[in-house]
Design an enzyme around this catalytic site. Sequence first.
Site, PDB file in Angstrom:
ATOM      1  N   LYS A  49       0.845  -1.195   0.000  1.00  0.00           N
ATOM      2  CA  LYS A  49       0.000   0.000   0.000  1.00  0.00           C
ATOM      3  C   LYS A  49       0.881   1.246   0.000  1.00  0.00           C
ATOM      4  O   LYS A  49       1.468   1.625   1.009  1.00  0.00           O
ATOM      5  CB  LYS A  49      -0.920   0.048   1.232  1.00  0.00           C
ATOM      6  CG  LYS A  49      -2.050   1.046   1.021  1.00  0.00           C
ATOM      7  CD  LYS A  49      -2.604   1.636   2.285  1.00  0.00           C
ATOM      8  CE  LYS A  49      -1.833   2.794   2.808  1.00  0.00           C
ATOM      9  NZ  LYS A  49      -1.773   3.994   1.942  1.00  0.00           N
ATOM     10  N   GLU A  58       9.783   1.440  10.662  1.00  0.00           N
ATOM     11  CA  GLU A  58      10.822   2.427  10.346  1.00  0.00           C
ATOM     12  C   GLU A  58      10.149   3.788  10.472  1.00  0.00           C
ATOM     13  O   GLU A  58       9.342   4.160   9.624  1.00  0.00           O
ATOM     14  CB  GLU A  58      11.338   2.231   8.913  1.00  0.00           C
ATOM     15  CG  GLU A  58      11.955   0.883   8.645  1.00  0.00           C
ATOM     16  CD  GLU A  58      13.327   0.725   9.259  1.00  0.00           C
ATOM     17  OE1 GLU A  58      13.856   1.698   9.822  1.00  0.00           O
ATOM     18  OE2 GLU A  58      13.869  -0.385   9.187  1.00  0.00           O
ATOM     19  N   CYS A  79      13.747  10.844   6.576  1.00  0.00           N
ATOM     20  CA  CYS A  79      13.784  10.403   7.970  1.00  0.00           C
ATOM     21  C   CYS A  79      15.203  10.487   8.530  1.00  0.00           C
ATOM     22  O   CYS A  79      15.380  10.586   9.737  1.00  0.00           O
ATOM     23  CB  CYS A  79      13.247   8.992   8.085  1.00  0.00           C
ATOM     24  SG  CYS A  79      14.026   7.875   6.926  1.00  0.00           S
ATOM     25  N   GLU A  95      10.364  16.277  14.842  1.00  0.00           N
ATOM     26  CA  GLU A  95      10.755  16.061  13.452  1.00  0.00           C
ATOM     27  C   GLU A  95       9.996  17.067  12.592  1.00  0.00           C
ATOM     28  O   GLU A  95       8.770  17.138  12.633  1.00  0.00           O
ATOM     29  CB  GLU A  95      10.388  14.629  13.018  1.00  0.00           C
ATOM     30  CG  GLU A  95      10.807  14.349  11.595  1.00  0.00           C
ATOM     31  CD  GLU A  95      10.411  12.940  11.129  1.00  0.00           C
ATOM     32  OE1 GLU A  95       9.256  12.561  11.324  1.00  0.00           O
ATOM     33  OE2 GLU A  95      11.282  12.250  10.572  1.00  0.00           O
TER      34      GLU A  95
HETATM   35  P1  NAD Z   1       2.400   8.489   7.581  1.00  0.00           P
HETATM   36  O1  NAD Z   1       2.717   7.750   8.818  1.00  0.00           O
HETATM   37  O2  NAD Z   1       1.356   9.532   7.634  1.00  0.00           O
HETATM   38  O3  NAD Z   1       1.939   7.490   6.417  1.00  0.00           O
HETATM   39  C1  NAD Z   1       2.746   6.401   6.023  1.00  0.00           C
HETATM   40  C2  NAD Z   1       1.858   5.334   5.395  1.00  0.00           C
HETATM   41  O4  NAD Z   1       0.976   4.833   6.391  1.00  0.00           O
HETATM   42  C3  NAD Z   1       0.985   5.834   4.251  1.00  0.00           C
HETATM   43  O5  NAD Z   1       0.891   4.851   3.252  1.00  0.00           O
HETATM   44  C4  NAD Z   1      -0.372   6.014   4.939  1.00  0.00           C
HETATM   45  O6  NAD Z   1      -1.465   5.915   4.045  1.00  0.00           O
HETATM   46  C5  NAD Z   1      -0.370   4.870   5.920  1.00  0.00           C
HETATM   47  N1  NAD Z   1      -1.248   5.050   7.082  1.00  0.00           N
HETATM   48  C6  NAD Z   1      -1.693   6.215   7.629  1.00  0.00           C
HETATM   49  N2  NAD Z   1      -2.501   5.967   8.678  1.00  0.00           N
HETATM   50  C7  NAD Z   1      -2.570   4.623   8.793  1.00  0.00           C
HETATM   51  C8  NAD Z   1      -3.253   3.753   9.693  1.00  0.00           C
HETATM   52  N3  NAD Z   1      -4.002   4.215  10.697  1.00  0.00           N
HETATM   53  N4  NAD Z   1      -3.093   2.418   9.538  1.00  0.00           N
HETATM   54  C9  NAD Z   1      -2.306   1.931   8.550  1.00  0.00           C
HETATM   55  N5  NAD Z   1      -1.665   2.699   7.659  1.00  0.00           N
HETATM   56  C10 NAD Z   1      -1.783   4.034   7.784  1.00  0.00           C
HETATM   57  O7  NAD Z   1       3.795   9.056   7.092  1.00  0.00           O
HETATM   58  P2  NAD Z   1       4.097   9.998   5.856  1.00  0.00           P
HETATM   59  O8  NAD Z   1       3.591  11.358   6.196  1.00  0.00           O
HETATM   60  O9  NAD Z   1       3.638   9.345   4.594  1.00  0.00           O
HETATM   61  O10 NAD Z   1       5.689   9.960   5.855  1.00  0.00           O
HETATM   62  C11 NAD Z   1       6.450  10.759   6.671  1.00  0.00           C
HETATM   63  C12 NAD Z   1       6.963  10.021   7.881  1.00  0.00           C
HETATM   64  O11 NAD Z   1       7.643   8.829   7.487  1.00  0.00           O
HETATM   65  C13 NAD Z   1       7.992  10.798   8.661  1.00  0.00           C
HETATM   66  O12 NAD Z   1       7.725  10.740  10.041  1.00  0.00           O
HETATM   67  C14 NAD Z   1       9.313  10.099   8.362  1.00  0.00           C
HETATM   68  O13 NAD Z   1      10.298  10.249   9.321  1.00  0.00           O
HETATM   69  C15 NAD Z   1       8.881   8.712   8.195  1.00  0.00           C
HETATM   70  N6  NAD Z   1       9.860   7.956   7.410  1.00  0.00           N
HETATM   71  C16 NAD Z   1      10.654   7.040   8.042  1.00  0.00           C
HETATM   72  C17 NAD Z   1      11.626   6.338   7.324  1.00  0.00           C
HETATM   73  C18 NAD Z   1      12.500   5.318   7.993  1.00  0.00           C
HETATM   74  O14 NAD Z   1      13.058   4.467   7.294  1.00  0.00           O
HETATM   75  N7  NAD Z   1      12.656   5.331   9.297  1.00  0.00           N
HETATM   76  C19 NAD Z   1      11.768   6.563   5.968  1.00  0.00           C
HETATM   77  C20 NAD Z   1      10.952   7.494   5.353  1.00  0.00           C
HETATM   78  C21 NAD Z   1       9.978   8.177   6.090  1.00  0.00           C
END
Ligand code: NAD
Length: 454
Positions: A155, A230, A264, A357
């Site tokens: 997804k 992650e 991240c 962040e």
């Molecule tokens: P997000 O957590 O809002 O969304 C990530 C994914 O989760 C999306 O596909 C979203 O549709 C899905 N999602 C949202 N709510 C959900 C739920 N309740 N249940 C299941 N899935 C759900 O994050 P974002 O805004 O897309 O990305 C930014 C964040 O990602 C930042 O905090 C960043 O640090 C983190 N990030 C971490 C890494 C790592 O490897 N540690 C890498 C890239 C990004």
Amino acid sequence: MTDTLVVIEPATEAALEEVPRADAADVDAAVARAKGAFPAWRAVTPAARAAHLRALADALAAHHEELAVLEARNAGKPLGDARGEIGMVVDTFRYYAGAPERLLGETIPVAAGQSWTVREPLGVVGLIVPWNFPLTIAAWKLAPALAAGNTVVLKPAELTPLTALRFAQIAAAAGIPDGVVNVVVGPGRTCGQRLVEHPDVAKIAFTGSTAVGRSIAAGAADTIKRVTLELGGKSANVVFADADLEAAAAAAPGAVFGNAGQDCCARSRILVQAQALDDFMALLEPAVKAIKVGDPLSEATQMGPLISAGQRDAVASFVVSDAAVAIRGDVPSGPGYWFAPTVLYPVDAGARAVREEIFGPVAVVIPFQDEEDAMRLANDTIYGLSGSVWTRDGARALRMARAIDTGVISINSNNSVRVSTPFGGFKQSGYGRELGPHALDSYTEVKSIFYATS
Ligand code: NAD
């Protein structure tokens, strides 16, 4: 399918494509397809599964430029960066093509027989990924999951589904059997949550925010699903006075403003030893101002827009009118979710910009006195994903590298991600490791077998 989703190009704010929006019933159908495909995929011989992954890597390489342009337009990232990322996608599949034939077990001395371990695939794995490195982060999960014999439901984030959808077509054309790779594009709160709760999904591999990671860990508890997370970061870039200051200052902007800070691993807390602060700031200013922000498709561009208007508002909330802006770069005018590279100094230790962040092109500079102070400040965060130490004192570099609570750390470099080395977080940056040999641990169960000989 009941609905469609309009995908926006962040550099123009115009519609790029319209795609069907999945709902929970579509997730159920995708999980059923993946479940149906699992017995045959796990039975594919190791050499044949390796050949499938090599064929997929070749097919992705053949579509390298097309995928890079699609990613650059959909995520608003410079084309040069997107090319590098798609290159990493190809490399990730090539690397894990070596895994099916190397999933080794152990023999263990026991009484009255032979005991050994084997690694079994988990079954159907749900992959939930964010919008900042859409296909790259998906590949970090897809390649080891498939290599180990699992089938997957991916997804992507609603904002950036295009390369995931294209990936599914390329995988099918490359001969990956039907049902092994499934992509559903829909909201996290419906599609993502359904994957997390689905009884036929054995594991969730998630990359995203710490807040959503928390809800995924809680949601997975009911079915005792395996979970790897992650999550976010607030990494420190620690610069000692004895470092090559020119090199550290030249590299610092790329380490926090790369991908417009939506990374991240962004080293968004620049810790500088107090006696070198003036010299460092004098070197940092021209480096920040030289960043070329603009059209992602222009070869000269080094930084694109933010992903959305909402993200721009969220980032702007960290740079309120009385913020101490020490350095600010340029941005284009006109449409696009632009935000200038910004360095804040001085900042209060309790300020939001220091503690949270930001996920945008905003860095804070924090002076420190000595090694002990640097360790304390570097660890003064709920996160622990990445970081750097710059010094010419090798012993100090090693002490710092061991003392900072973080999953990856670089010395005299800001590079932390490679296909062949493990990547993941300490503390609230998550758990589990991606990439390198360690990722396979998260996509297999260890089984212990005993054969009586007496
Ligand atoms: P997000 O957590 O809002 O969304 C990530 C994914 O989760 C999306 O596909 C979203 O549709 C899905 N999602 C949202 N709510 C959900 C739920 N309740 N249940 C299941 N899935 C759900 O994050 P974002 O805004 O897309 O990305 C930014 C964040 O990602 C930042 O905090 C960043 O640090 C983190 N990030 C971490 C890494 C790592 O490897 N540690 C890498 C890239 C990004």
